[in-house]
Design a protein around this motif. Structure first.
Motif, PDB file in Angstrom:
ATOM      1  N   ARG A  36      -5.371  73.712  63.029  1.00 13.11           N
ATOM      2  CA  ARG A  36      -6.050  73.124  61.602  1.00 13.11           C
ATOM      3  C   ARG A  36      -7.442  73.663  61.348  1.00 13.11           C
ATOM      4  O   ARG A  36      -8.010  73.932  62.196  1.00 13.11           O
ATOM      5  CB  ARG A  36      -6.030  71.695  62.287  1.00 13.11           C
ATOM      6  CG  ARG A  36      -6.692  70.607  60.992  1.00 13.11           C
ATOM      7  CD  ARG A  36      -6.730  69.365  61.339  1.00 13.11           C
ATOM      8  NE  ARG A  36      -7.227  68.523  60.358  1.00 13.11           N
ATOM      9  CZ  ARG A  36      -7.629  67.331  60.586  1.00 13.11           C
ATOM     10  NH1 ARG A  36      -7.347  66.680  61.738  1.00 13.11           N
ATOM     11  NH2 ARG A  36      -8.012  66.601  59.314  1.00 13.11           N
TER      12      ARG A  36
ATOM     13  N   GLU B 266      -0.177  67.635  62.812  1.00 10.02           N
ATOM     14  CA  GLU B 266      -1.217  68.630  62.452  1.00 10.02           C
ATOM     15  C   GLU B 266      -0.999  68.928  60.996  1.00 10.02           C
ATOM     16  O   GLU B 266      -2.027  69.021  60.012  1.00 10.02           O
ATOM     17  CB  GLU B 266      -1.290  69.749  63.293  1.00 10.02           C
ATOM     18  CG  GLU B 266      -2.386  70.712  63.028  1.00 10.02           C
ATOM     19  CD  GLU B 266      -2.465  71.736  64.214  1.00 10.02           C
ATOM     20  OE1 GLU B 266      -3.622  72.268  64.366  1.00 10.02           O
ATOM     21  OE2 GLU B 266      -1.556  72.233  64.803  1.00 10.02           O
TER      22      GLU B 266
ATOM     23  N   LEU C 294      -3.488  62.943  66.823  1.00  4.09           N
ATOM     24  CA  LEU C 294      -3.291  64.382  66.841  1.00  4.09           C
ATOM     25  C   LEU C 294      -3.755  64.640  68.083  1.00  4.09           C
ATOM     26  O   LEU C 294      -3.229  65.576  68.843  1.00  4.09           O
ATOM     27  CB  LEU C 294      -3.943  65.064  65.674  1.00  4.09           C
ATOM     28  CG  LEU C 294      -3.902  66.527  65.892  1.00  4.09           C
ATOM     29  CD1 LEU C 294      -2.161  66.823  65.484  1.00  4.09           C
ATOM     30  CD2 LEU C 294      -4.671  67.110  64.613  1.00  4.09           C
TER      31      LEU C 294
END
Length: 496
Positions: A114, A231, A469
Motif C-alpha cells: 500500500r 489492502e 489490515l
C-alpha cells in the motif's frame, strides 16, 4: 448439447450461446434474491437482460486476453510482452516506482504494498458528465501519449495501455474522490460487508468459487490472500489514488492483467494443466461448457455488483446512513474501477437502482452451490484464528474466538439459515447486528449529519481500516528476491 446451441450456415454446430450453469438454479436464485428484489425495486424479469448475461459467460476482456496471450509467448517471439515491460508500463511516470514481479518463484501471486504517500489528487483533469462521447480528456491524452514514450512497445501492450490510461469523458474526479471519502467513512462496516456478504456470499454459487479453489488462492495462505483484498479495497479509499498511475490505479490495472493470465491459463486446453488445488490433486481442467470462460464478463459484472451496490445495501442493513448523494459517489467510484478492470460497458452503471436490477438478474443466472463453496467459506472462518490482534499473547485466543463468533453471527444474519447450511457453517444468533445497529445509528444518522461529525467518521474509518489490515498482515514476509504484487487479489476478487 450446451444450452443455446445453434447450427451455422454449413450445418455444423455453432459456438454455444450459454453455458450449462446458466439459469441452472433459477428458483434458488430467486429465493436468495427476494430481499434484493424488494429493496432494489426490481420489477419482474427482463428476458433481454437475462440473454445479455447468458452470452457474457462466453465473453472475455479482449484487451486483457490479447495481453495475456502475448505474455505467454516463448521468449524471443515477435510481439511477446515480458513481465518487465508490463511493470515499466504501469510504473508511476518518471519516478521509477515499480509494482514488483508478476509471479514469485513458485508461480504464486502476491499483494501490492500500500502506498500512503498519495494524499492528494495526482493531477488535474476537467470532466464533463453530460458528454455522451467516450473521447479522452486532456489528462487521458497526456497519459496515453506518455505510455508511448520510450522504446517501442508490442501492439497488445499498447492496446491494453490505451484502455486504462485514456480516461472516458464520463469520469468525474470530484465524484470519484467523494466516493473514496464515503468508503473511508464506512470504515469497518465496509470491511464487514465486503468480507461477509460479498466474498463469502459469493461462494454460494458454482463457477467462480470453483476457479478460486482451483488456483489455491484461499485454501492455502488464506490470511495473506484476505489481507491482499483488504489492502486493495482500503487503497481505493485514498484521495487521488485512482488517478492514472496512482497507487490504487496501478494495483487495479495489475489485477486486470492477472485476471487475463488466469483466464488464459485455465482456458487454454492445449496448455499444461494449471496449478492444482492442494486439497484435491485430481482437479480437472476448466469445464468451459459447464461454467463458461474462466474469467468472463458475466462473472466480472457479478463481482462489480458485489462491491458497489451490495456494499451499499449491506452497510444500510448495519444501520449506516447512505443518502442518494453518497450512493451516487460510491457507484461512480466503482464504475471507474470496473472500467479499469475491463468490465464491458453494458454492465457499467453509476445508478444504484440500475445495479440492483442487474444484480437480481445475475442471481437468476447462477448455478447452485458446488463443492468448492463450503471449503472456501470454512477457510475464511478458520482464518480468524490466524490473525494477529492487539494485546498480549494470552489475549490472542480469546480475541480470535470473539472474531470467529462475530463473523458467524453476521453471516447468519446476512446469508440466512439455508445458505449457512449449504456452506457447512454453524448458525449463530444475530447478536453482532444487535450492538452494531445502535452504534451506527448514532454515528451515521446523528453524528454524520454535521461536517465535524463526518470528519470524525473519516478519522475513525481510517483507524479501523488500518487496524483490520494490520491484523491480517502478520504473515511471514517472502524472501528479499520476491516482491509481492497485487495479482492474487485479482484471483480472489474475480471469484468473490
Amino acid at each position: 448439447m450446451v444450452r443455446g446451441d445453434t447450427a451455422n450456415d454449413v450445418g455444423r454446430p455453432a459456438a454455444p450461446t450459454y453455458p450449462l450453469r446458466f439459469r441452472a438454479a433459477e428458483t434458488r436464485g430467486a429465493r436468495i434474491g427476494r430481499p434484493l428484489r424488494l429493496l432494489g425495486r426490481v420489477r419482474g424479469v427482463d428476458e433481454a437482460l437475462m440473454d445479455r448475461i447468458g452470452r457474457a459467460f462466453f465473453e472475455a476482456d479482449d484487451a486483457g486476453a490479447a495481453l495475456a496471450a502475448a505474455m505467454r509467448l516463448p521468449a524471443g517471439t515477435p510481439g511477446r510482452v515480458s513481465h518487465g515491460q508490463l511493470r515499466e508500463a504501469l510504473a508511476d511516470g518518471g519516478t521509477g516506482a515499480e509494482i514488483g514481479p508478476l509471479h514469485d518463484a513458485n508461480g504464486d501471486i502476491g499483494p501490492l504494498p500500500r502506498d500512503r504517500s498519495i494524499n492528494r489528487p495526482i493531477s488535474r483533469q476537467g470532466t464533463d458528465l453530460s458528454a455522451a462521447t467516450q473521447q479522452p480528456t486532456e489528462l487521458g491524452e497526456a497519459a496515453h501519449e506518455g505510455a508511448r514514450v520510450g522504446a517501442e512497445v508490442p501492439e497488445s501492450l499498447q492496446r491494453f495501455l490505451d484502455e486504462v490510461t485514456v480516461v472516458p469523458g464520463w469520469v468525474d474526479w470530484d465524484l470519484v474522490d467523494e466516493g473514496a471519502a464515503v468508503l473511508r467513512r464506512l470504515g469497518q462496516n465496509a470491511g464487514d460487508v465486503l468480507l461477509q456478504l460479498s466474498l463469502v456470499g459469493g461462494y454460494r454459487f458454482g463457477g467462480p468459487a470453483d476457479l478460486l479453489a482451483a488456483t489455491g488462492a484461499l485454501t492455502g495462505g488464506t490470511v495473506r490472500r484476505l489481507a491482499e483484498t483488504q489492502e486493495w479495497t482500503v487503497g481505493l479509499s485514498e484521495p487521488g489514488a485512482l488517478r492514472p498511475y496512482g497507487s490504487a490505479w496501478r494495483a487495479t490495472v495489475h489485477v486486470r492483467a492477472m485476471h487475463a493470465l488466469v483466464g488464459a491459463s485455465f482456458g487454454d486446453p492445449a496448455a499444461a494443466r494449471p496449478r492444482r488445488d492442494p486439497d484435491n490433486s485430481d482437479t480437472p481442467r476448466w469445464d468451459t461448457a459447464r461454467w463458461g470462460l474462466p474469467i468472463n464478463q458475466a462473472d466480472q459484472a457479478a463481482t462489480l455488483g458485489l462491491f458497489d451496490a451490495t456494499l451499499i445495501l449491506g452497510c444500510r442493513a448495519l444501520g449506516a446512513r447512505i443518502p442518494p448523494s453518497d450512493s451516487r459517489a460510491l457507484m461512480h467510484l466503482w464504475k471507474w474501477v470496473g472500467h479499469l478492470m475491463g468490465v464491458h460497458p453494458d454492465f457499467l452503471v453509476d445508478d444504484e437502482w440500475a445495479r440492483h436490477r442487474i444484480n437480481y438478474h445475475v442471481l437468476l443466472a447462477q448455478a447452485g452451490v458446488s463443492d468448492a463453496g463450503p471449503r472456501l467459506a470454512r477457510a475464511v472462518v478458520a482464518a480468524q484464528a490466524e490473525r494477529t490482534y492487539p494485546g498480549p499473547a494470552w489475549w490472542q485466543p480469546w480475541r480470535a474466538r470473539f472474531e470467529r463468533e462475530r463473523l458467524l453471527s453476521m453471516l447468519t444474519a446476512f446469508l440466512g439459515v439455508r445458505s449457512m447450511r449449504e456452506l457447512g457453517l454453524p448458525l449463530r444468533p444475530p447478536w453482532a447486528h444487535a450492538y452494531l445497529l445502535p452504534l451506527n445509528v448514532w454515528r451515521y444518522h446523528l453524528l454524520g449529519r454535521t461536517r465535524w461529525g463526518r470528519e470524525r467518521l473519516d478519522r475513525w474509518g481510517r483507524r479501523r481500516s488500518d487496524a483490520i489490515l494490520a491484523s491480517y498482515c502478520a504473515w511471514p514476509e517472502p524472501s528479499a528476491s520476491v516482491t509481492r504484487t497485487g495479482a492474487e487479489t485479482g484471483s480472489q476478487t474475480a471469484s468473490s
